[in-house]
Structures are given as C-alpha cells and as structure tokens.
Write a protein that holds these residues in place. Structure first.
Motif, PDB file in Angstrom:
ATOM      1  N   MET A   1       0.843  -1.201   0.000  1.00 47.89           N
ATOM      2  CA  MET A   1       0.000   0.000   0.000  1.00 47.89           C
ATOM      3  C   MET A   1       0.875   1.247   0.000  1.00 47.89           C
ATOM      4  O   MET A   1       1.843   1.318   0.741  1.00 47.89           O
ATOM      5  CB  MET A   1      -0.916   0.018   1.228  1.00 47.89           C
ATOM      6  CG  MET A   1      -1.967  -1.064   1.241  1.00 47.89           C
ATOM      7  SD  MET A   1      -3.103  -0.894   2.635  1.00 47.89           S
ATOM      8  CE  MET A   1      -2.003  -1.276   3.994  1.00 47.89           C
ATOM      9  N   GLN A   3       1.228   5.327   0.703  1.00 50.59           N
ATOM     10  CA  GLN A   3       0.654   6.454   1.420  1.00 50.59           C
ATOM     11  C   GLN A   3       0.852   7.713   0.582  1.00 50.59           C
ATOM     12  O   GLN A   3       1.954   7.980   0.106  1.00 50.59           O
ATOM     13  CB  GLN A   3       1.345   6.629   2.781  1.00 50.59           C
ATOM     14  CG  GLN A   3       1.163   5.464   3.723  1.00 50.59           C
ATOM     15  CD  GLN A   3      -0.213   5.421   4.342  1.00 50.59           C
ATOM     16  OE1 GLN A   3      -0.915   6.418   4.361  1.00 50.59           O
ATOM     17  NE2 GLN A   3      -0.601   4.262   4.834  1.00 50.59           N
ATOM     18  N   VAL A   8      -4.518   6.337   1.649  1.00 49.97           N
ATOM     19  CA  VAL A   8      -3.949   5.056   1.226  1.00 49.97           C
ATOM     20  C   VAL A   8      -4.358   4.808  -0.221  1.00 49.97           C
ATOM     21  O   VAL A   8      -5.540   4.896  -0.570  1.00 49.97           O
ATOM     22  CB  VAL A   8      -4.448   3.909   2.127  1.00 49.97           C
ATOM     23  CG1 VAL A   8      -3.842   2.589   1.687  1.00 49.97           C
ATOM     24  CG2 VAL A   8      -4.116   4.193   3.577  1.00 49.97           C
ATOM     25  N   PRO A  11      -5.659   0.088  -1.163  1.00 51.19           N
ATOM     26  CA  PRO A  11      -5.242  -0.815  -0.079  1.00 51.19           C
ATOM     27  C   PRO A  11      -5.414  -2.274  -0.473  1.00 51.19           C
ATOM     28  O   PRO A  11      -6.360  -2.643  -1.180  1.00 51.19           O
ATOM     29  CB  PRO A  11      -6.187  -0.446   1.067  1.00 51.19           C
ATOM     30  CG  PRO A  11      -7.387   0.155   0.393  1.00 51.19           C
ATOM     31  CD  PRO A  11      -6.857   0.871  -0.814  1.00 51.19           C
ATOM     32  N   HIS A 171      -8.115   6.300  -3.825  1.00 50.32           N
ATOM     33  CA  HIS A 171      -7.518   6.763  -2.579  1.00 50.32           C
ATOM     34  C   HIS A 171      -8.522   6.632  -1.429  1.00 50.32           C
ATOM     35  O   HIS A 171      -9.687   6.999  -1.582  1.00 50.32           O
ATOM     36  CB  HIS A 171      -7.052   8.207  -2.702  1.00 50.32           C
ATOM     37  CG  HIS A 171      -5.982   8.394  -3.730  1.00 50.32           C
ATOM     38  ND1 HIS A 171      -6.273   8.687  -5.053  1.00 50.32           N
ATOM     39  CD2 HIS A 171      -4.627   8.313  -3.638  1.00 50.32           C
ATOM     40  CE1 HIS A 171      -5.140   8.785  -5.740  1.00 50.32           C
ATOM     41  NE2 HIS A 171      -4.135   8.559  -4.908  1.00 50.32           N
ATOM     42  N   THR A 175      -8.343   2.298   6.172  1.00 50.59           N
ATOM     43  CA  THR A 175      -8.606   0.912   5.759  1.00 50.59           C
ATOM     44  C   THR A 175      -9.452   0.185   6.795  1.00 50.59           C
ATOM     45  O   THR A 175      -9.645  -1.023   6.700  1.00 50.59           O
ATOM     46  CB  THR A 175      -7.276   0.152   5.561  1.00 50.59           C
ATOM     47  OG1 THR A 175      -6.549   0.159   6.800  1.00 50.59           O
ATOM     48  CG2 THR A 175      -6.432   0.789   4.469  1.00 50.59           C
TER      49      THR A 175
END
Length: 316
Positions: A1, A3, A8, A11, A171, A175
């Motif tokens: 994943m 950043q 994120v 994911p 995005h 999660t």
C-alpha cells in the motif's frame, strides 16, 4: 500500500472491526447469531430434502420455496463465518478484493431473495385469481427461467457497484471498515474521493430491484385479497387466505427489516453506529432463520412430512 497525502492508495487489506461501540460484548452477541445460523442451515436444508424427496411437492409454490432455501443458506454463509472469526478469534483482516467479492455475494443473494419473493407472490396471484391457467403458465421451464433471471438481474447490477469501486475509487482515508461484513456503503465511505456516483448508483439498484419488487408484490396481494373476499363460501375464503399467510409473514419480515436498516443507515444521523450495524446484521440473518420456521408451521404438507420424519426417528 502506498501512502499519499495522508490517504492510502488502493489498499490490499481492510480491517473489519465488527460492531463499533460493542467490542467488549461481541463474543456474547455472536452466540445468538451463531444459533440463528445453525437453525437457518438445518431448517432450510430440511425443507430442501423434503421437497426433493416428495414428488407431490414438485409444484411451483414448493419449488420457489426450495429456491428461497438455497438463497438463504448461501446468504447466511456469506456473512457468519467471517463475522464469527472477528468476534471469536480476533481475525478482522480481509483482503480488499475478497471484501469486494463478499460484498457482491451478499448483495446479489439479498436481491435474488427479493426476486424470488416476487415470483412467489405472482404464483399465488395466478393460483387464486386464475387457477385454471396456473399449471399452463407456471411450467417447470418458466420456473427455471425465473430462477436464472432473478439471479442474473441481481448479479449484473451488483457487479457494476463493484466495478465502480475498483475503477473510480483509488484513494482511501482509512482501511478500517466500521462494520461486521463488507457492505457497499461501508466501503464507499472509506474513499477520499468524490463518491456521489457510487451512492447514486447504489440507490438506483435498491429502487430498481427492491422498490420494483415491493410495488408488484403489494399489487399482487391487493388483487388476491379482492378476489378472496369475493368468494361466496367462507371455507373457500379461509382456505385461499391460509395459503398466503406464510408468504405474507416472510414478505413482512424481509422488507420491514430492510426498510428499518436502510432508514437508520441513511437518515438516522443521531442513532449510534452499533444500532446501524446490528440492524444490518439482523436484516440479513433473521429471514434465513425465520423462513423455514414460518413455512414449516404454516404449510401443512411440509409440517406433516417433518412430523413423519421425526416420528420415525423416535420410533427407531
């Protein structure tokens, strides 16, 4: 994943937290859920065995009931194993693609059940309002086409929800899914991008499937009641009405729970989140649990066959 700016990017793993606010008692909540699941499996499987073994039950009403039983088993099985993994074994992680697949299965079986309930209402409508043509209309070929049609309708429309998530939402703010299973809006709300199209399409699917089915089920039963009340003999009225009671109970349970779940989810902004989650769980678990009980109690042929099975076991 990856950043990016606090978000994120696509994911690979999500975390289902179960029932937010009730983490300390989730183990105890899982016990009645597990009991309902066991009863749902046993009851629906028993009905399937009875319908398959009794040639006299190979009629549209009972074949639709068999379709409903298969759907109920599949729907509850999509939810409970992972939910119990969260509650009992503290295993909240789920692959993103597996979460989307669970979402697709849950909503597909949910919409398929609605379609089967509509087909059962139309079957009762023809059986009571036009009994002489019932056998000619509801042939085994038509039943197969209806079963395939309602499943395909649900599968294709829900698949587009999945595609919209995969293609539009890249995005995510977090999660962590504040739910005990992968539900469409619970996943969409994780996104850090514009989700209006996803939300609008979700409402469109709910209306085009559940709304359409509710309207035609209601119209069918209005017409049935008008016909029943016109019957000259009281015994005939009671017999006709009795054949519909089990169906009406199942319809009310499924759609009333669905209404309250959807209402609190979309408009109950001041209702605690655990109420939303509990209602969502009950909406998907109570119908599979109650359906075989309702039909087992209210349908004489099934009730007699169940009594015969257990009487033979007692005798042996």
């Amino acid at each position: 994943m990856l950043q990016l700016n606090g978000t994120v990017f696509m994911p690979s793993v999500l975390t289902l937290i179960g029932i937010p606010g009730l983490e300390s008692v989730q183990f105890w909540i899982s016990i009645p859920f597990c009991a309902m699941y066991i009863v749902a499996l046993f009851g629906n499987f028993l009905i399937l065995v009875i319908i398959k073994s009794e040639h006299s039950l190979h009629e549209p009403m009972y074949l639709f009931l068999a379709m409903l039983g298969v759907t109920d088993i599949a729907l509850s099985t999509c939810i409970l194993p992972k939910m119990l993994g969260i509650f009992w074994f503290h295993s909240p992680e789920i692959l993103f693609d597996a979460c989307l697949f669970q979402m697709w299965l849950i909503h597909t079986f949910q919409c398929t059940e609605s379609g089967i309930l509509l087909a059962m209402a139309l079957d009762r409508y023809v059986a009571i309002c036009d009994p002489l043509r019932h056998a000619a209309i509801f042939t085994h070929k038509l039943l197969t086409q209806i079963g395939a049609g309602v499943t395909l309708r649900a599968g294709v429309l829900i698949a587009l929800c999945l595609i919209l998530i995969k293609c539009r939402l890249k995005h995510y703010r977090t999660t962590v899914v504040s739910h005990s299973f992968c539900e469409h809006m619970a996943i969409v709300k994780l996104a850090a991008e514009d989700t209006r199209i996803n939300k609008i399409y979700g409402l469109f699917v709910a209306f085009i499937i559940l709304g359409f089915d509710i309207i035609f089920i209601t119209l069918s039963y209005i017409r049935i009641f008008v016909t029943v009340f016109k019957l000259p003999q009281k015994e005939a009225r009671l017999k006709a009405f009795n054949t519909c009671i089990a169906h009406i109970c199942v319809f009310l349970v499924f759609y009333l729970l669905g209404f309250f779940s959807s209402f609190t989810h979309r408009f109950g902004f001041h209702i605690p989140s655990y109420i939303h989650i509990l209602l969502s769980n009950l909406y998907l678990l109570v119908p599979p649990f109650l359906n075989p009980i309702v039909y087992g109690v209210k349908t004489k042929q099934i009730r007699d066959r169940v009594s015969k099975i257990f009487h033979l076991k007692d005798a042996s």
